[in-house]
Design a protein around this motif. Structure first.
Motif, PDB file in Angstrom:
ATOM      1  N   GLN A   1      21.323   2.404 -23.592  1.00 20.98           N
ATOM      2  CA  GLN A   1      22.475   2.775 -22.794  1.00 20.98           C
ATOM      3  C   GLN A   1      23.600   3.027 -24.301  1.00 20.98           C
ATOM      4  O   GLN A   1      24.699   3.511 -24.155  1.00 20.98           O
ATOM      5  CB  GLN A   1      23.070   1.403 -21.966  1.00 20.98           C
ATOM      6  CG  GLN A   1      22.841   0.110 -21.850  1.00 20.98           C
ATOM      7  CD  GLN A   1      23.442   0.928 -20.321  1.00 20.98           C
ATOM      8  OE1 GLN A   1      23.860   0.134 -20.093  1.00 20.98           O
ATOM      9  NE2 GLN A   1      22.693   0.795 -19.531  1.00 20.98           N
ATOM     10  N   CYS A   2      22.677   3.666 -25.461  1.00 22.29           N
ATOM     11  CA  CYS A   2      23.656   3.662 -26.600  1.00 22.29           C
ATOM     12  C   CYS A   2      22.709   5.848 -26.533  1.00 22.29           C
ATOM     13  O   CYS A   2      22.313   6.243 -26.146  1.00 22.29           O
ATOM     14  CB  CYS A   2      23.343   3.291 -27.956  1.00 22.29           C
ATOM     15  SG  CYS A   2      23.866   3.978 -29.696  1.00 22.29           S
ATOM     16  N   VAL A   3      24.093   5.977 -26.995  1.00 27.39           N
ATOM     17  CA  VAL A   3      24.264   7.464 -26.882  1.00 27.39           C
ATOM     18  C   VAL A   3      23.508   7.999 -27.419  1.00 27.39           C
ATOM     19  O   VAL A   3      22.639   9.141 -27.943  1.00 27.39           O
ATOM     20  CB  VAL A   3      25.665   8.568 -27.410  1.00 27.39           C
ATOM     21  CG1 VAL A   3      25.912   8.245 -28.765  1.00 27.39           C
ATOM     22  CG2 VAL A   3      25.741   9.967 -26.761  1.00 27.39           C
TER      23      VAL A   3
ATOM     24  N   PHE B   1      28.983   4.799 -28.320  1.00 27.64           N
ATOM     25  CA  PHE B   1      27.782   4.626 -29.282  1.00 27.64           C
ATOM     26  C   PHE B   1      27.972   2.894 -28.720  1.00 27.64           C
ATOM     27  O   PHE B   1      29.130   1.855 -28.267  1.00 27.64           O
ATOM     28  CB  PHE B   1      28.651   4.409 -30.501  1.00 27.64           C
ATOM     29  CG  PHE B   1      28.654   5.826 -30.871  1.00 27.64           C
ATOM     30  CD1 PHE B   1      27.362   6.450 -32.133  1.00 27.64           C
ATOM     31  CD2 PHE B   1      29.848   6.689 -30.991  1.00 27.64           C
ATOM     32  CE1 PHE B   1      27.069   7.739 -31.786  1.00 27.64           C
ATOM     33  CE2 PHE B   1      29.696   7.998 -31.776  1.00 27.64           C
ATOM     34  CZ  PHE B   1      28.273   8.598 -31.998  1.00 27.64           C
ATOM     35  N   CYS B   2      26.666   2.419 -28.800  1.00 26.95           N
ATOM     36  CA  CYS B   2      26.626   1.085 -29.125  1.00 26.95           C
ATOM     37  C   CYS B   2      27.234   0.036 -30.161  1.00 26.95           C
ATOM     38  O   CYS B   2      27.935   0.789 -31.020  1.00 26.95           O
ATOM     39  CB  CYS B   2      25.471   0.661 -28.534  1.00 26.95           C
ATOM     40  SG  CYS B   2      24.673   0.538 -30.597  1.00 26.95           S
ATOM     41  N   LYS B   3      27.800  -0.966 -29.412  1.00 24.60           N
ATOM     42  CA  LYS B   3      28.334  -1.617 -30.662  1.00 24.60           C
ATOM     43  C   LYS B   3      27.899  -2.017 -33.063  1.00 24.60           C
ATOM     44  O   LYS B   3      28.390  -1.027 -33.141  1.00 24.60           O
ATOM     45  CB  LYS B   3      28.409  -3.105 -30.861  1.00 24.60           C
ATOM     46  CG  LYS B   3      30.079  -3.769 -30.964  1.00 24.60           C
ATOM     47  CD  LYS B   3      29.452  -5.274 -30.027  1.00 24.60           C
ATOM     48  CE  LYS B   3      30.829  -6.126 -29.734  1.00 24.60           C
ATOM     49  NZ  LYS B   3      30.310  -7.804 -29.957  1.00 24.60           N
ATOM     50  N   THR B   4      25.917  -1.840 -32.149  1.00 26.43           N
ATOM     51  CA  THR B   4      25.574  -2.210 -33.445  1.00 26.43           C
ATOM     52  C   THR B   4      25.734  -0.363 -34.719  1.00 26.43           C
ATOM     53  O   THR B   4      26.345  -0.414 -36.187  1.00 26.43           O
ATOM     54  CB  THR B   4      24.217  -1.825 -32.921  1.00 26.43           C
ATOM     55  OG1 THR B   4      24.135  -3.018 -32.256  1.00 26.43           O
ATOM     56  CG2 THR B   4      23.604  -2.257 -34.817  1.00 26.43           C
ATOM     57  N   CYS B   5      25.937   0.621 -33.418  1.00 23.77           N
ATOM     58  CA  CYS B   5      25.658   2.157 -33.928  1.00 23.77           C
ATOM     59  C   CYS B   5      27.232   2.273 -34.191  1.00 23.77           C
ATOM     60  O   CYS B   5      27.542   3.227 -35.425  1.00 23.77           O
ATOM     61  CB  CYS B   5      24.927   2.891 -33.059  1.00 23.77           C
ATOM     62  SG  CYS B   5      23.733   2.800 -32.683  1.00 23.77           S
ATOM     63  N   ARG B   6      28.237   2.020 -33.618  1.00 24.66           N
ATOM     64  CA  ARG B   6      29.623   1.961 -34.064  1.00 24.66           C
ATOM     65  C   ARG B   6      29.873   1.444 -35.205  1.00 24.66           C
ATOM     66  O   ARG B   6      30.882   2.428 -36.287  1.00 24.66           O
ATOM     67  CB  ARG B   6      30.356   1.691 -32.893  1.00 24.66           C
ATOM     68  CG  ARG B   6      31.703   2.563 -32.974  1.00 24.66           C
ATOM     69  CD  ARG B   6      32.819   1.779 -31.227  1.00 24.66           C
ATOM     70  NE  ARG B   6      31.867   1.803 -30.206  1.00 24.66           N
ATOM     71  CZ  ARG B   6      31.746   0.352 -29.819  1.00 24.66           C
ATOM     72  NH1 ARG B   6      33.160  -0.494 -30.279  1.00 24.66           N
ATOM     73  NH2 ARG B   6      31.369   0.630 -28.633  1.00 24.66           N
TER      74      ARG B   6
ATOM     75  N   HIS C   1      17.554   7.247 -34.658  1.00 23.62           N
ATOM     76  CA  HIS C   1      17.614   6.670 -33.470  1.00 23.62           C
ATOM     77  C   HIS C   1      18.003   5.087 -32.770  1.00 23.62           C
ATOM     78  O   HIS C   1      18.117   4.845 -33.364  1.00 23.62           O
ATOM     79  CB  HIS C   1      16.713   7.498 -32.327  1.00 23.62           C
ATOM     80  CG  HIS C   1      16.146   8.367 -31.942  1.00 23.62           C
ATOM     81  ND1 HIS C   1      15.236   9.792 -32.432  1.00 23.62           N
ATOM     82  CD2 HIS C   1      17.725   9.150 -31.531  1.00 23.62           C
ATOM     83  CE1 HIS C   1      15.887  10.816 -32.019  1.00 23.62           C
ATOM     84  NE2 HIS C   1      17.351  11.070 -31.787  1.00 23.62           N
ATOM     85  N   CYS C   2      18.316   5.091 -31.756  1.00 26.21           N
ATOM     86  CA  CYS C   2      18.637   3.326 -31.074  1.00 26.21           C
ATOM     87  C   CYS C   2      18.549   3.435 -29.911  1.00 26.21           C
ATOM     88  O   CYS C   2      17.442   4.099 -29.073  1.00 26.21           O
ATOM     89  CB  CYS C   2      19.905   3.302 -30.607  1.00 26.21           C
ATOM     90  SG  CYS C   2      20.984   1.895 -30.314  1.00 26.21           S
ATOM     91  N   LEU C   3      17.417   1.557 -30.359  1.00 27.86           N
ATOM     92  CA  LEU C   3      16.924   1.328 -29.389  1.00 27.86           C
ATOM     93  C   LEU C   3      17.486   0.840 -28.144  1.00 27.86           C
ATOM     94  O   LEU C   3      16.681   0.665 -27.527  1.00 27.86           O
ATOM     95  CB  LEU C   3      15.431   0.721 -29.706  1.00 27.86           C
ATOM     96  CG  LEU C   3      14.949   0.545 -30.696  1.00 27.86           C
ATOM     97  CD1 LEU C   3      13.720  -0.439 -31.251  1.00 27.86           C
ATOM     98  CD2 LEU C   3      13.681   1.576 -30.447  1.00 27.86           C
TER      99      LEU C   3
HETATM  100 ZN   LIG Z   1      23.480   2.329 -30.400  1.00 30.27          ZN
END
Ligand SMILES: [Zn+2]
Ligand SMILES: [Zn+2]
Length: 182
Positions: A150-152, A169-174, A145-147
């Protein structure tokens, strides 16, 4: 990180009757764009009746996930159900992933406006379905999970969270996903 290989395919499989089958064509096209691997609509199977909890009038998600794991060991499968899902400790869940076996499941039950007594909205329904699908497949790809709300990969406690985060996806997750750029 359990990054799927280029040769992988995402199989979409309905368990039990899904009333709106156009959602599969939508997911097929959109998931292919996002994950850049082939997506195939697979033959439906019935929901294991032992997943049903009469007291809760809901289905126990881990049993349904297990149904998928038994089938094809290493394939990425996204199960889609119409029934309402739960796990211990939560009133309901939108979906769940079995990362080790690369299986995921989403429920359409709470994604329709009608569920909340509102007017139907097909676009919104499809967007929510895609958001939940991408989220669970993100887990299959090894993401937690991402904090970033706005990220999926943000955890959805409510449908509002799902609507706010959207399916990107946010930049980091991508970066962690390392999806090929083609
Ligand atoms: Zn993310
Ligand atoms: Zn999650």
């Amino acid at each position: 990180m359990s990054n799927p290989e280029q040769s992988d395919t995402i199989f979409l499989k309905s368990l039990g009757k899904v009333s709106d089958t156009t959602v599969f064509n939508f997911l097929e096209a959109e998931l292919n764009k996002i994950f850049k691997i082939p997506v195939q609509i697979d033959s439906p199977i019935p929901v294991d009746p032992s997943a049903y909890n009469e007291k809760r009038d809901q289905y126990y998600s881990p049993i349904i996930l297990k149904q998928l794991s038994k089938k094809e060991r290493h394939e990425i499968i996204l199960g889609v159900v119409e029934v309402d899902l739960y796990v211990e400790g939560l009133n309901f869940i939108f979906g769940q992933a079995d990362i080790r076996n690369r299986k995921a499941i989403i429920s359409l039950a709470r994604l329709r406006q009608e569920y909340y007594g509102r007017k139907p909205n097909q676009n919104l329904f499809q967007k929510r379905t895609l958001t939940e699908a991408v989220h669970e497949l993100g887990h299959v790809y090894g993401l937690s999970h991402c904090l970033n709300p706005q990220c999926v990969m943000f955890f959805s406690n409510s449908l509002r969270d799902t609507d706010v985060k959207g399916y990107e996806f946010c930049k980091t997750c991508r970066k962690k996903m390392s999806i090929p750029d083609r």
